[in-house]
Design a protein around this motif. Structure first.
Motif, PDB file in Angstrom:
ATOM      1  N   MET A  78     -13.329   1.281   6.056  1.00 26.99           N
ATOM      2  CA  MET A  78     -13.201   1.822   4.838  1.00 26.99           C
ATOM      3  C   MET A  78     -13.565   0.544   3.789  1.00 26.99           C
ATOM      4  O   MET A  78     -13.446   1.070   2.404  1.00 26.99           O
ATOM      5  CB  MET A  78     -11.715   2.317   4.712  1.00 26.99           C
ATOM      6  CG  MET A  78     -11.191   3.426   5.444  1.00 26.99           C
ATOM      7  SD  MET A  78     -12.046   5.107   4.900  1.00 26.99           S
ATOM      8  CE  MET A  78     -10.926   5.131   3.303  1.00 26.99           C
ATOM      9  N   MET A  96      -4.815  -1.585   6.727  1.00 29.06           N
ATOM     10  CA  MET A  96      -3.922  -2.231   7.480  1.00 29.06           C
ATOM     11  C   MET A  96      -3.776  -2.085   8.800  1.00 29.06           C
ATOM     12  O   MET A  96      -4.378  -1.162   9.397  1.00 29.06           O
ATOM     13  CB  MET A  96      -2.590  -1.344   6.850  1.00 29.06           C
ATOM     14  CG  MET A  96      -1.240  -1.858   7.280  1.00 29.06           C
ATOM     15  SD  MET A  96       0.093  -1.548   6.413  1.00 29.06           S
ATOM     16  CE  MET A  96       1.593  -2.333   6.898  1.00 29.06           C
ATOM     17  N   VAL A 129     -12.603  10.767   4.461  1.00 27.17           N
ATOM     18  CA  VAL A 129     -12.170  10.594   3.302  1.00 27.17           C
ATOM     19  C   VAL A 129     -13.154  10.167   2.330  1.00 27.17           C
ATOM     20  O   VAL A 129     -13.079  10.563   1.305  1.00 27.17           O
ATOM     21  CB  VAL A 129     -11.110   9.248   3.398  1.00 27.17           C
ATOM     22  CG1 VAL A 129     -10.675   8.896   1.993  1.00 27.17           C
ATOM     23  CG2 VAL A 129      -9.922   9.870   4.307  1.00 27.17           C
ATOM     24  N   ASN A 171       0.696  -1.279   0.059  1.00 21.53           N
ATOM     25  CA  ASN A 171       0.000   0.130  -0.008  1.00 21.53           C
ATOM     26  C   ASN A 171       0.842   1.163  -0.023  1.00 21.53           C
ATOM     27  O   ASN A 171       0.281   2.237   0.320  1.00 21.53           O
ATOM     28  CB  ASN A 171      -1.099   0.035   1.248  1.00 21.53           C
ATOM     29  CG  ASN A 171      -0.333   0.286   2.410  1.00 21.53           C
ATOM     30  OD1 ASN A 171       0.861  -0.180   2.491  1.00 21.53           O
ATOM     31  ND2 ASN A 171      -1.104   0.376   3.600  1.00 21.53           N
ATOM     32  N   ARG A 172       2.065   1.045  -0.352  1.00 24.33           N
ATOM     33  CA  ARG A 172       2.856   2.286  -0.804  1.00 24.33           C
ATOM     34  C   ARG A 172       3.358   2.863   0.294  1.00 24.33           C
ATOM     35  O   ARG A 172       3.538   4.117   0.401  1.00 24.33           O
ATOM     36  CB  ARG A 172       2.283   3.223  -1.878  1.00 24.33           C
ATOM     37  CG  ARG A 172       3.337   3.965  -2.311  1.00 24.33           C
ATOM     38  CD  ARG A 172       3.684   4.008  -3.738  1.00 24.33           C
ATOM     39  NE  ARG A 172       4.337   4.916  -4.440  1.00 24.33           N
ATOM     40  CZ  ARG A 172       5.309   4.462  -5.654  1.00 24.33           C
ATOM     41  NH1 ARG A 172       5.219   3.160  -5.924  1.00 24.33           N
ATOM     42  NH2 ARG A 172       6.081   5.161  -5.998  1.00 24.33           N
ATOM     43  N   LEU A 173       3.248   2.302   1.527  1.00 25.08           N
ATOM     44  CA  LEU A 173       3.993   2.850   2.790  1.00 25.08           C
ATOM     45  C   LEU A 173       5.476   3.102   2.640  1.00 25.08           C
ATOM     46  O   LEU A 173       6.171   4.029   3.182  1.00 25.08           O
ATOM     47  CB  LEU A 173       3.684   2.459   4.380  1.00 25.08           C
ATOM     48  CG  LEU A 173       2.322   2.616   4.513  1.00 25.08           C
ATOM     49  CD1 LEU A 173       2.136   1.796   6.056  1.00 25.08           C
ATOM     50  CD2 LEU A 173       1.844   3.917   4.869  1.00 25.08           C
ATOM     51  N   ALA A 231      -9.617  -0.200  10.408  1.00 19.82           N
ATOM     52  CA  ALA A 231      -9.285  -0.740   8.996  1.00 19.82           C
ATOM     53  C   ALA A 231     -10.510  -1.159   8.119  1.00 19.82           C
ATOM     54  O   ALA A 231     -10.604  -0.818   7.056  1.00 19.82           O
ATOM     55  CB  ALA A 231      -8.090  -1.718   8.693  1.00 19.82           C
ATOM     56  N   ARG A 234      -1.913   7.493   6.689  1.00 18.85           N
ATOM     57  CA  ARG A 234      -1.805   7.306   5.412  1.00 18.85           C
ATOM     58  C   ARG A 234      -2.424   6.128   4.807  1.00 18.85           C
ATOM     59  O   ARG A 234      -2.914   6.064   3.755  1.00 18.85           O
ATOM     60  CB  ARG A 234      -0.334   7.359   5.050  1.00 18.85           C
ATOM     61  CG  ARG A 234       0.327   8.744   4.920  1.00 18.85           C
ATOM     62  CD  ARG A 234       1.834   8.827   5.029  1.00 18.85           C
ATOM     63  NE  ARG A 234       2.418   7.891   4.031  1.00 18.85           N
ATOM     64  CZ  ARG A 234       3.617   7.447   4.032  1.00 18.85           C
ATOM     65  NH1 ARG A 234       4.490   7.776   5.107  1.00 18.85           N
ATOM     66  NH2 ARG A 234       4.305   6.780   2.828  1.00 18.85           N
ATOM     67  N   LEU A 237      -5.635  16.488   5.731  1.00 17.46           N
ATOM     68  CA  LEU A 237      -6.451  15.968   6.811  1.00 17.46           C
ATOM     69  C   LEU A 237      -5.605  15.443   7.750  1.00 17.46           C
ATOM     70  O   LEU A 237      -5.981  15.514   8.929  1.00 17.46           O
ATOM     71  CB  LEU A 237      -7.281  14.751   5.939  1.00 17.46           C
ATOM     72  CG  LEU A 237      -8.529  15.147   5.150  1.00 17.46           C
ATOM     73  CD1 LEU A 237      -8.981  13.701   4.628  1.00 17.46           C
ATOM     74  CD2 LEU A 237      -9.603  15.692   6.083  1.00 17.46           C
ATOM     75  N   ARG A 296      -4.709   2.642  -1.853  1.00 17.94           N
ATOM     76  CA  ARG A 296      -5.157   2.852  -0.158  1.00 17.94           C
ATOM     77  C   ARG A 296      -6.283   2.648   0.231  1.00 17.94           C
ATOM     78  O   ARG A 296      -6.732   2.077   1.258  1.00 17.94           O
ATOM     79  CB  ARG A 296      -4.382   4.083   0.261  1.00 17.94           C
ATOM     80  CG  ARG A 296      -2.955   4.141   0.414  1.00 17.94           C
ATOM     81  CD  ARG A 296      -2.352   5.273   1.146  1.00 17.94           C
ATOM     82  NE  ARG A 296      -0.910   5.088   1.203  1.00 17.94           N
ATOM     83  CZ  ARG A 296      -0.255   6.037   1.069  1.00 17.94           C
ATOM     84  NH1 ARG A 296      -0.695   7.604   0.643  1.00 17.94           N
ATOM     85  NH2 ARG A 296       1.156   6.089   0.913  1.00 17.94           N
ATOM     86  N   LEU A 312      -5.157   4.835   5.737  1.00 18.67           N
ATOM     87  CA  LEU A 312      -6.562   4.963   5.862  1.00 18.67           C
ATOM     88  C   LEU A 312      -6.786   5.745   4.565  1.00 18.67           C
ATOM     89  O   LEU A 312      -8.110   6.153   4.505  1.00 18.67           O
ATOM     90  CB  LEU A 312      -6.943   5.546   6.995  1.00 18.67           C
ATOM     91  CG  LEU A 312      -6.917   4.784   8.298  1.00 18.67           C
ATOM     92  CD1 LEU A 312      -7.535   5.543   9.652  1.00 18.67           C
ATOM     93  CD2 LEU A 312      -8.114   3.409   8.104  1.00 18.67           C
TER      94      LEU A 312
END
Lengths: 249, 618
Positions: free
Chosen positions: A162, A90, A114, A57-59, A159, B515, B523, A85, B517
């Motif tokens: 979402m 996660m 979001v 997830n590109r962390l 988590a 991030r 935000l 994301r 989420l």
């Protein structure tokens, strides 16, 4: 579930390479995950397994290779990253709840700001999720008032709020007291049975044996062996896997 | 194995347990606390006693001075100037309106969103009760006598005073015929002759002057407002003193309220030398504040005082208290007049506040009430500015230039504008300093480090002198506004550094969780980072704001009359207040302390509220 080849794979990783400075942390990692599959990743510390799922997830950013999640390739495009994301939930080793918000606010924060869902909807969903992870009565408390196991279950609910297609678990039970590990694993098992696609980094071998569709063994930044639990635990092929299993079993 | 046991080696407890007893008295309660904390060891006992002695001695010295000899009249005679500076006298009501609006809104907001603790509520009630009671207590304590010196070289003055119906006053002549009379009596001495009297008193006690050579012919008559003699028991109220029959006194019960005059006549023709000194003693007459407002108010109520050009009012600034005051006299002479002025405003303020609080409390769940309160706060800065500064050319709200603002009003305005403006600016600078974009990062860092590198006074002088030099357009901006900007920029740099400290404590894991989420940096900053960072730095921020509040005193140096500046002006500009600098400065020190202490109290409440009480960083 892995034996339903009709569907498209939901995660495709092709020769993923990553360096921290000069340190080559991921070496040509190849993995394909089908929808509804539970993949458990095990391996010694520092083998790159956490880095790998954080790349999904590109962390973390991979430098070579391609990662395609639900048909979207990870690139520098911010819109792609945001889209991916929101598909991926996660759960972290250290829970990472927001300590200044109540449990309820933790769970509803992302859907409200979001996804821009109305409060009425998010509150209802949050209560259902807290009920699902078994702590509906803690909704008004702050994370600091909960035990570690409860906090981790809130993190799972957060988590799930979402409505992700994939859940990543990064050593979710490593920071817990032994007594609390079970309550978290139970939630994860229930989640696996409900058909969620899951990538789990863990040291809980009994969980891996019971829940995993496939087990991936990492060592020194590469995948050493992939197999079903029966195959993996009873008949490992690679010398490194045999050594690892002899150490822990 | 010893083998043999006697009966005393075995024991069975009685079937009912013994009743619970209280612990020893020396281990619980205040006594136990003192023993545990103050006298736990020899060193501790010594430290406690030594501290008690030092603190006790200091407090004793201060309070005996404050009660027995300090002249606090400098404070209440100049109260309007201390509070509002040179704000136009006729427009003071606008400040009162502003204060009323703010009090009502505060009450409303606390009613809606907050809670008044029982302690705070009781505190307000007790304070208001004291403010109301003290003038009543003070009025029952008789005034000390007032003395006017009759000297050979000067034509004696008349004394004009205000009497209330039923007052009993005594006036008389006390001749000074022996060296032992040369001491100054306890009471109010007419101040103009004080220096002179000191010289004469020294001359008498040293034998240079012979007071026994007494040869004074003097008569004192009591006249009413119409200059008609007042009679007592059918006779005119009059005291005559001759060399053969020196001294005498007369007591009169006043028949009506109004001005009275003691006419003092020295019969110079009756004898050529007319040598000798005497005190003219007046008992039961109230001395009045010499503040201009009070004089005007008295003339409005009782008409102009009678008498010619030699009239001496029974005014505070004409008399000076000599000797040691008792506590009762301290209350009646120093505290009561001050509280007398505060009583009405205090009651109105308390009423407004609790009115607002009641409305807010009842309307807690009503959306319109909450929305109205928010709107009212939002428009209040503009409204307050319009009310205070006025509208040019308006008849109802003539403009009062900010240059006239002063005293506590200016101090509070500088502080509030400084806090409200520097907080968002400081947060923005702190975020900017952590920005990934070098241009923004370097600009913010440069600003912060430059401002932190120079003293506030430099920035204020810069705002006053150098900025207009670079750009003449800025010279037209009022000095007060330029000082507000200077104070704001200075404070913002420090707020930024404090906030930056708070930003650093947010664990990286939380940012990753945000991030993961799908939250964007905007935000994450507003919902996750700032709420926690700001709460963590509340003590530092409030500390910064308290020092900003105190630093506003520096604008006195560049020529604005805020609290310190105005007191400087009072004690150095008016000769009669020159001896009372200590009293004036102590009063503003108390104001500074009370406000600073209240601010840090609010900070403790904020820290402990909400998640602050249970928060754990992981």
């Amino acid at each position: 579930m892995a034996e339903t080849p009709s569907s498209e794979p939901i995660i495709v990783c092709r020769s993923v390479n990553k360096w921290f400075g000069n340190f080559h942390v991921l070496k040509d990692v190849e993995l394909t995950v089908q929808p509804q599959e539970v993949v458990v990743i095990i391996g010694p510390s520092g083998s790159g397994k956490s880095t790998f799922i954080r790349c999904i997830n590109r962390l973390e950013e991979h430098q070579e290779g391609t990662i395609i999640v639900d048909g979207i390739e990870l690139s520098h495009d911010v819109r792609n990253i945001a889209a991916i994301r929101s598909e991926i939930g996660m759960v972290f080793q250290q829970f990472n709840l927001f300590p200044h918000l109540t449990v309820m606010q933790n769970v509803t924060l992302a859907p409200r700001y979001v996804r821009r869902q109305p409060r009425r909807v998010t509150d209802q969903v949050a209560l259902q999720l807290l009920d699902r992870v078994g702590i509906p009565e803690q909704a008004r408390k702050y994370p600091g008032q909960l035990s570690g196991g409860q906090q981790q279950r809130v993190a799972i609910a957060r988590a799930l709020a979402m409505q992700p297609k994939i859940m990543l678990f990064d050593e979710p039970t490593s920071a817990l007291d032994p007594e609390m590990i079970k309550e978290v694993l139970d939630v994860m098992k229930e989640l696996a049975q409900s058909g969620m696609t899951m990538l789990v980094v863990t040291h809980e071998m009994s969980f891996a044996r019971e829940v995993a569709d496939r087990i991936v063994f990492f060592d020194e930044g590469r995948i050493v062996e992939i197999g079903t639990p029966e195959h993996f635990f009873t008949n490992p092929q690679h010398e490194r896997t045999k050594l690892f299993l002899s150490q822990i079993l | 194995m010893r083998g043999s046991y006697s009966d005393s080696d075995f024991y069975v407890a009685p079937s009912t347990p013994p009743p619970s007893r209280r612990p020893p008295i020396t281990t619980v309660g205040p006594l136990g606390w003192a023993k545990q904390n103050l006298f736990s060891s020899v060193t501790n006992t010594l430290a406690t006693l030594l501290t008690a002695v030092v603190v006790g001695a200091l407090l004793w010295a201060f309070f005996s001075w404050a009660i027995r000899s300090a002249q606090w009249s400098v404070v209440f005679n100049n109260l309007r100037v201390i509070m509002a500076g040179f704000y136009n006298r006729d427009e003071i009501w606008r400040i009162q309106i502003t204060a009323a609006i703010l009090l009502f809104l505060s009450g409303l907001s606390i009613g809606i969103w907050g809670a008044i603790t029982r302690g705070a509520f009781l505190g307000v009630v007790v304070t208001v009760a004291v403010i109301l009671l003290v003038p009543l207590i003070g009025a029952t304590i008789p005034e000390p006598s007032a003395y006017v010196l009759i000297e050979p070289e000067r034509t004696p003055s008349n004394v004009t005073f205000l009497g209330q119906e039923g007052d009993e006053i005594t006036f008389g002549v006390e001749p000074l015929t022996s060296p032992s009379d040369a001491g100054i009596p306890l009471g109010f001495i007419e101040q103009k002759s004080r220096t002179e009297w000191s010289t004469q008193s020294r001359a008498i006690t040293s034998g240079e002057l012979d007071p026994s050579n007494y040869n004074l012919v003097l008569s004192v008559r009591l006249l009413d407002a119409a200059e008609a003699p007042v009679s007592a028991d059918g006779e005119p109220a009059q005291v005559s003193s001759t060399p053969d029959n020196p001294g005498g006194s007369q007591t009169v019960t006043l028949a009506k309220t109004g001005w009275y005059e003691l006419e003092v006549t020295r019969d110079d023709e009756a004898n050529d030398t007319n040598a000798g000194y005497a005190w003219l003693r007046i008992k039961g007459v109230e001395l009045f504040s010499s503040a201009q407002d009070d004089q005007t108010a008295r003339i409005d109520e009782y008409g102009p005082p009678p008498g010619g050009d030699r009239v001496l009012f029974a005014e505070e600034d004409a008399f000076r208290f000599e000797g040691t005051r008792t506590f009762a006299e301290f209350i009646s002479l120093q505290v009561a007049p001050f509280f007398n002025k505060l009583a009405l405003p205090a009651v109105i303020a308390a009423l407004l506040f609790f009115n607002g609080w009641t409305i807010g409390h009842l309307g807690k769940r009503e959306q319109p009430v909450r929305r109205l309160a928010l709107i009212a706060w939002a428009i209040s800065p503009v409204a307050i500015y319009l009310v205070l500064a006025g509208i040019p050319g308006s008849h109802f709200l003539p403009s009062v230039p900010p240059a006239n603002w002063g005293g506590l009003l200016l101090t509070l305005l500088l502080t509030i504008v400084g806090i409200v403006a520097s907080f968002p600016l400081g947060v923005a600078l702190a975020l900017g300093r952590r920005s990934d974009l070098p241009a923004i990062k370097w600009t913010c860092t440069l600003f912060i480090e430059m401002v932190r590198g120079v003293p506030l006074i430099t920035i204020l002088f810069m705002a006053k002198l150098i900025v207009p030099f670079f750009w003449s357009g800025l010279a037209n901006i009022d000095l007060t506004v330029r000082m507000m900007i200077g104070v704001t920029l200075f404070s913002a740099a420090y707020v930024a550094e404090n906030v930056r400290g708070g930003l650093q404590i947010i664990p990286k894991g939380q940012l990753e969780a945000a991030r993961a989420l799908g939250m964007n940096p905007m935000l994450t900053t507003t919902l996750i980072v700032l709420p926690q960072a700001l709460r963590a730095v509340i003590p530092a921020l409030v500390g910064q704001f308290i020092s900003l509040f105190k630093d506003t005193s520096l604008v006195a140096v560049v020529g604005l009359f805020e609290l310190v500046g105005i007191v400087d002006t009072i004690v150095s500009g008016q000769p009669i207040y020159r001896p009372y600098q200590r009293e004036a400065y102590i009063f503003i020190a108390i104001i500074y302390f009370v406000i600073s202490y209240a601010m840090s109290g609010v900070s403790y409440r904020l820290e402990a509220s909400g998640a602050g009480s249970v928060r754990k960083m992981r």
